[in-house]
Design an enzyme around this catalytic site. Structure first.
Site, PDB file in Angstrom:
ATOM      1  N   TRP A 143       0.886  -1.316   0.005  1.00  0.00           N
ATOM      2  CA  TRP A 143       0.157  -0.127   0.094  1.00  0.00           C
ATOM      3  C   TRP A 143       0.660   1.242  -0.164  1.00  0.00           C
ATOM      4  O   TRP A 143       0.241   2.151  -0.220  1.00  0.00           O
ATOM      5  CB  TRP A 143      -0.995   0.108   1.218  1.00  0.00           C
ATOM      6  N   ASN A 144       2.166   1.146   0.282  1.00  0.00           N
ATOM      7  CA  ASN A 144       2.835   2.528   0.446  1.00  0.00           C
ATOM      8  C   ASN A 144       3.071   3.348  -0.716  1.00  0.00           C
ATOM      9  O   ASN A 144       3.159   4.692  -0.858  1.00  0.00           O
ATOM     10  CB  ASN A 144       4.354   2.300   1.307  1.00  0.00           C
ATOM     11  N   ALA A 168      -3.004  -6.364  -5.505  1.00  0.00           N
ATOM     12  CA  ALA A 168      -2.588  -4.945  -4.861  1.00  0.00           C
ATOM     13  C   ALA A 168      -3.079  -4.964  -3.345  1.00  0.00           C
ATOM     14  O   ALA A 168      -3.983  -5.791  -2.934  1.00  0.00           O
ATOM     15  CB  ALA A 168      -2.812  -3.931  -5.462  1.00  0.00           C
ATOM     16  N   GLU A 170      -5.542  -4.303  -0.192  1.00  0.00           N
ATOM     17  CA  GLU A 170      -6.814  -3.983  -0.059  1.00  0.00           C
ATOM     18  C   GLU A 170      -7.041  -2.454   0.566  1.00  0.00           C
ATOM     19  O   GLU A 170      -8.151  -1.918   0.352  1.00  0.00           O
ATOM     20  CB  GLU A 170      -7.441  -4.848   0.912  1.00  0.00           C
ATOM     21  N   GLY A 220       7.068  -6.231  -0.121  1.00  0.00           N
ATOM     22  CA  GLY A 220       6.441  -6.026   1.121  1.00  0.00           C
ATOM     23  C   GLY A 220       7.752  -6.613   2.193  1.00  0.00           C
ATOM     24  O   GLY A 220       8.844  -6.423   1.787  1.00  0.00           O
ATOM     25  N   SER A 221       7.218  -6.942   3.366  1.00  0.00           N
ATOM     26  CA  SER A 221       7.895  -7.264   4.373  1.00  0.00           C
ATOM     27  C   SER A 221       8.819  -8.487   4.127  1.00  0.00           C
ATOM     28  O   SER A 221       8.348  -9.239   3.470  1.00  0.00           O
ATOM     29  CB  SER A 221       7.284  -7.383   5.701  1.00  0.00           C
ATOM     30  N   GLU A 242      11.303  -8.180  -3.479  1.00  0.00           N
ATOM     31  CA  GLU A 242      11.736  -6.805  -3.066  1.00  0.00           C
ATOM     32  C   GLU A 242      11.111  -6.494  -1.449  1.00  0.00           C
ATOM     33  O   GLU A 242       9.950  -6.267  -1.324  1.00  0.00           O
ATOM     34  CB  GLU A 242      11.241  -5.621  -4.059  1.00  0.00           C
ATOM     35  N   LEU A 243      11.993  -7.010  -0.483  1.00  0.00           N
ATOM     36  CA  LEU A 243      11.624  -7.043   0.893  1.00  0.00           C
ATOM     37  C   LEU A 243      12.238  -5.612   1.648  1.00  0.00           C
ATOM     38  O   LEU A 243      12.519  -4.562   1.190  1.00  0.00           O
ATOM     39  CB  LEU A 243      12.167  -8.042   1.344  1.00  0.00           C
ATOM     40  N   CYS A 276      10.355   1.825   1.649  1.00  0.00           N
ATOM     41  CA  CYS A 276      11.333   0.643   1.759  1.00  0.00           C
ATOM     42  C   CYS A 276      12.803   1.203   1.773  1.00  0.00           C
ATOM     43  O   CYS A 276      13.672   0.559   2.533  1.00  0.00           O
ATOM     44  CB  CYS A 276      11.107  -0.387   1.075  1.00  0.00           C
ATOM     45  N   GLU A 373      12.584  -2.666  11.044  1.00  0.00           N
ATOM     46  CA  GLU A 373      12.234  -1.594  10.127  1.00  0.00           C
ATOM     47  C   GLU A 373      11.170  -0.984  10.780  1.00  0.00           C
ATOM     48  O   GLU A 373      10.280  -1.626  10.886  1.00  0.00           O
ATOM     49  CB  GLU A 373      12.024  -2.243   8.609  1.00  0.00           C
TER      50      GLU A 373
END
Length: 468
Positions: A143-144, A168, A170, A220-221, A242-243, A276, A373
């Site tokens: 979502w960022n 994507a 929610e 994401g994470s 891509e974490l 990120c 993080e």
């Protein structure tokens, strides 16, 4: 949802409330996919791949360029939707649209550069190496960056000749649907790209459990990424991950401190720190530590916080109620362990998810925030003596997404570029991305790249053909 070109709504499905983070008000109810919806999306993606893999470069370029043109025309509408769903300021959301425009136009050119090669062989033999689309892609976007992340997830597979199912966030569905609609309106066959939403674990298990999906692309994470990578490994699906990150920023005494501060402070609080590649751990040489810390805190206090739709606002709310809770937990733990809080460390107002720009210094290394993080508007500033110690701290954590360094020493710049363990390093700049540049990390920050030629090739497989 959009499945096989159809807008899928209601129908007795479970729903998710889409909330404006600046007000806490519900914008809409989003239908969540059932198993039958996901099966339909998979079957459509399978048909779409058979169609799109045979498309010409000219066809793919026309779609990508056409979508870029439409996004530019719809920039204001897309940006306002993103700000209402996610909270970032309207100028930031406008820039996000332009990022997609640049990426799609770059990929439109890249489709003509997917070269193979011929190998030198004895007379009578012929050996070639080619790149072919990997197959239907399951792409998961957070979502960022509600416009930019879907743009990356859709653009690369479409350029490569793949079909794609986008899941994507929610929290920000209308932004993602807006990007996909530009592609469909630009002539993308309806079978090629789908958008579904649902309970994340249900959707990921269903899509990744299907042999139709041949590649996973996830942003994401690290924790969720490891889980999805295990699911993908069951069928040996290719992955681009891509974490998370914990961006170190090395500041040496020979740098121009005012220039450094004027550059890094806005980037720290961009998107309320929910980035990120955000500069996070400021590793400051002792000789300039006090000046840097006081200058940073002074600038942080001046950041105007409010509804991202309003003029003059430099930082909007955090995206959801989980993020202020995380800030309270991490900052509270750091202060309890001896860190100094210079500004911030508290929520703002009683509506929405606003959090004050925060600055911590002298943080013990065992504080949670020095190891997790934070993904929020907090800067961590510690002092160090000497280059060796500063590099050691930059590489201390298992993350390696983005890192930054500020120094006027040319030889040191080369050493830092070589020794810092990160997928992207910015030296005397925070501008580490671009349509033509690979974006990705190492170690716990993932593997593979998005953007650049590497982003398209990540959606392709290599084939060697030998003829005798």
């Amino acid at each position: 949802m959009i499945i096989d070109g159809e807008r899928v709504t209601g129908g007795g499905r479970r729903t998710h409330a889409v909330v404006n983070p600046a007000t806490g008000e519900t914008l809409a109810e989003l239908p969540l996919a059932e198993a039958a919806d996901l099966d339909r999306a998979l079957e459509t993606a399978q048909r779409g791949f058979k169609l799109w893999r045979n498309s010409t470069p000219q066809q793919r370029a026309a779609v990508l360029q056409g979508a870029a043109k439409l996004m530019l025309e719809r920039q204001e509408d897309l940006a306002r939707i993103a700000t209402m769903e996610q909270g970032k300021t309207l100028p930031e959301a406008r820039i996000e649209v332009l990022m997609n425009v640049g990426l799609f136009n770059f990929y439109a050119g890249e489709v003509f550069r997917l070269y193979g090669r011929a190998l030198v062989r004895p007379e009578g033999m012929r050996s070639t190496v080619t790149h072919e689309p990997v197959g239907p892609v399951a792409a998961f976007a957070p979502w960022n960056f509600p416009l930019g992340n879907p743009g990356r997830k859709l653009g690369a597979p479409i350029a490569a000749g793949c079909s794609v199912i986008l899941k994507a966030a929610e929290e920000t569905p209308a932004s993602a649907l807006g990007v996909l609609q530009c592609l469909l309106d630009a002539g993308l066959p309806k079978e090629v790209a789908q958008a579904v939403f649902g309970v994340p674990d249900e959707v990921s298990r269903h899509l990744l459990g299907s042999p139709i999906i041949r590649k996973l692309s996830f942003t994401g994470s690290t924790m969720v990424g490891k889980h999805l990578a295990k699911l993908a490994a069951e069928d040996m699906k290719r992955t681009t991950m891509e974490l998370g990150g914990h961006g170190p920023v090395l500041v040496f005494g020979d740098s121009d401190l005012d220039r450094v501060l004027d550059t890094v402070v806005p980037h720290k609080y961009r998107n309320a720190g929910q980035v990120c590649v955000s500069p996070t751990r400021f590793i400051v040489e002792e000789s300039v530590y006090d000046r840097f810390r006081s200058g940073f805190a002074e600038r942080a206090k001046a950041v105007t916080v409010g509804n991202g739709l309003e003029e003059g606002i430099r930082m909007g709310p955090m995206a959801n109620p989980r993020r202020p809770e995380a800030m309270d937990r991490l900052i509270g733990d750091a202060v309890a362990k001896g860190a100094t809080l210079h500004t911030g460390g508290e929520r703002i107002g009683n509506a929405g998810y606003f959090y004050a720009p925060s600055v911590l210094s002298d943080i013990p290394l065992d504080a949670l925030i020095m190891n997790e993080e934070p993904f929020g508007p907090v800067a961590l500033i510690n002092r160090y003596v000497g280059e060796e110690a500063m590099i050691a701290e930059a590489n201390r954590l298992p993350y390696g997404l983005a890192a930054y360094a500020w120094t006027s020493d040319g030889k040191r710049q080369q050493r830092l570029a070589r020794e810092i363990e990160a997928g992207m390093v910015g030296i005397n700049t925070t501008m580490i991305g671009g349509a033509d540049a690979p974006f990705g990390g190492v170690r716990w920050s993932g593997h593979g790249s998005e953007d650049g030629p590497e982003g398209v090739l990540a959606c392709m497989v290599t084939k060697a053909v030998h003829e005798g």
